[in-house]
Design a protein around this motif. Structure first.
Motif, short mmCIF file in Angstrom:
data_model
loop_
_atom_site.label_atom_id
_atom_site.label_comp_id
_atom_site.label_asym_id
_atom_site.label_seq_id
_atom_site.Cartn_x
_atom_site.Cartn_y
_atom_site.Cartn_z
N THR A 12 0.84 -1.20 0.00
CA THR A 12 0.00 0.00 0.00
C THR A 12 0.87 1.25 0.00
N LEU A 13 1.91 1.25 0.81
CA LEU A 13 2.85 2.38 0.81
C LEU A 13 3.55 2.52 -0.54
N GLY A 14 3.97 1.38 -1.10
CA GLY A 14 4.60 1.42 -2.42
C GLY A 14 3.67 1.98 -3.47
N ARG A 15 2.43 1.52 -3.46
CA ARG A 15 1.43 2.01 -4.42
C ARG A 15 1.22 3.51 -4.27
N ASP A 16 1.07 3.96 -3.03
CA ASP A 16 0.81 5.37 -2.81
C ASP A 16 2.02 6.25 -3.16
N LEU A 17 3.22 5.76 -2.87
CA LEU A 17 4.42 6.53 -3.23
C LEU A 17 4.58 6.62 -4.75
N VAL A 18 4.39 5.50 -5.43
CA VAL A 18 4.51 5.50 -6.89
C VAL A 18 3.44 6.39 -7.51
N PHE A 19 2.20 6.20 -7.08
CA PHE A 19 1.12 7.00 -7.65
C PHE A 19 1.34 8.48 -7.37
N GLY A 20 1.59 8.83 -6.12
CA GLY A 20 1.75 10.23 -5.76
C GLY A 20 2.91 10.90 -6.46
N GLY A 21 4.04 10.21 -6.53
CA GLY A 21 5.21 10.78 -7.20
C GLY A 21 5.00 10.99 -8.68
N ILE A 22 4.50 9.98 -9.34
CA ILE A 22 4.29 10.08 -10.79
C ILE A 22 3.20 11.10 -11.11
N PHE A 23 2.10 11.06 -10.36
CA PHE A 23 1.01 12.00 -10.61
C PHE A 23 1.49 13.44 -10.44
N THR A 24 2.19 13.72 -9.36
CA THR A 24 2.67 15.08 -9.10
C THR A 24 3.62 15.56 -10.19
N LEU A 25 4.58 14.72 -10.55
CA LEU A 25 5.54 15.11 -11.58
C LEU A 25 4.88 15.31 -12.94
N LEU A 26 4.03 14.37 -13.33
CA LEU A 26 3.42 14.44 -14.66
C LEU A 26 2.40 15.56 -14.79
N ARG A 27 1.62 15.80 -13.77
CA ARG A 27 0.61 16.86 -13.91
C ARG A 27 1.28 18.21 -14.08
N LYS A 28 2.40 18.43 -13.39
CA LYS A 28 3.11 19.69 -13.56
C LYS A 28 3.78 19.75 -14.92
N ASP A 29 4.38 18.63 -15.34
CA ASP A 29 5.04 18.60 -16.64
C ASP A 29 4.04 18.75 -17.78
N PHE A 30 2.93 18.00 -17.72
CA PHE A 30 1.92 18.10 -18.77
C PHE A 30 1.35 19.51 -18.83
N ALA A 31 1.04 20.08 -17.68
CA ALA A 31 0.47 21.43 -17.67
C ALA A 31 1.45 22.45 -18.24
N ALA A 32 2.74 22.29 -17.93
CA ALA A 32 3.74 23.22 -18.45
C ALA A 32 3.84 23.13 -19.97
N ARG A 33 3.59 21.95 -20.52
CA ARG A 33 3.67 21.76 -21.97
C ARG A 33 2.38 22.16 -22.69
N VAL A 34 1.24 22.03 -22.03
CA VAL A 34 -0.06 22.21 -22.70
C VAL A 34 -0.70 23.57 -22.41
N VAL A 35 -0.67 23.99 -21.16
CA VAL A 35 -1.36 25.23 -20.78
C VAL A 35 -0.41 26.40 -21.04
N PRO A 36 -0.85 27.38 -21.83
CA PRO A 36 0.01 28.53 -22.09
C PRO A 36 0.40 29.25 -20.80
N ALA A 37 1.64 29.70 -20.72
CA ALA A 37 2.15 30.35 -19.51
C ALA A 37 1.39 31.63 -19.19
N ASN A 38 0.89 32.31 -20.21
CA ASN A 38 0.20 33.58 -19.97
C ASN A 38 -1.31 33.43 -19.84
#
Length: 134
Positions: A12-38
């Motif tokens: 359960t800890l492994g699942r939550d760490l993997v999910f939380g880490g990947i979700f946090t990194l990807l949502r910021k990365d995807f948003a930086a690539r897709v949502v215009p900065a301005n």
């Protein structure tokens, strides 16, 4: 009883760490690539951020699925069974490797981990009210 209840803590800890880490990194990365900065938070920027969050959650859920599988196996094992998260995951991936081709291995993992098999009508129906249930 306490030992049986504690079986799933590791995966359960492994699942939550993997999910939380990947979700946090990807949502910021995807948003930086897709949502215009301005963008000033208009409807299109909000929709784009939502789509980025959904995509990040899908990838994170898929990546954390082996830990969820291990957790379920450990909880379902008989009281005296000596299983570990590592042993369950090694067995899972060893079985996947024996499928004959990389594509067959992926299909095996998809079926075994139940990736993409959630019943969406049931998931959404409680929020829609009793008359919309299938």
């Amino acid at each position: 009883m306490a030992r049986r209840a504690g079986r799933g803590i590791g995966p359960t800890l492994g699942r939550d760490l993997v999910f939380g880490g990947i979700f946090t990194l990807l949502r910021k990365d995807f948003a930086a690539r897709v949502v215009p900065a301005n963008s000033e938070g208009g409807a299109s920027a909000t929709a784009a951020r939502f789509a980025c969050d959904v995509a990040a959650a899908a990838v994170a859920t898929t990546a954390s699925a082996p830990f969820n599988y291990a957790r379920n196996i450990l909880y379902a094992a008989p009281a005296g069974a000596r299983l570990s998260t590592a042993a369950v995951l090694v067995e899972l991936f060893a079985q996947a490797a024996q499928q004959g081709s990389p594509l067959a291995s992926l299909f095996f993992l998809q079926r075994r981990l139940k990736i993409g098999t959630r019943p969406e009508p049931f998931s959404f129906s409680p929020s829609l009210g009793p008359s919309s249930r299938p």
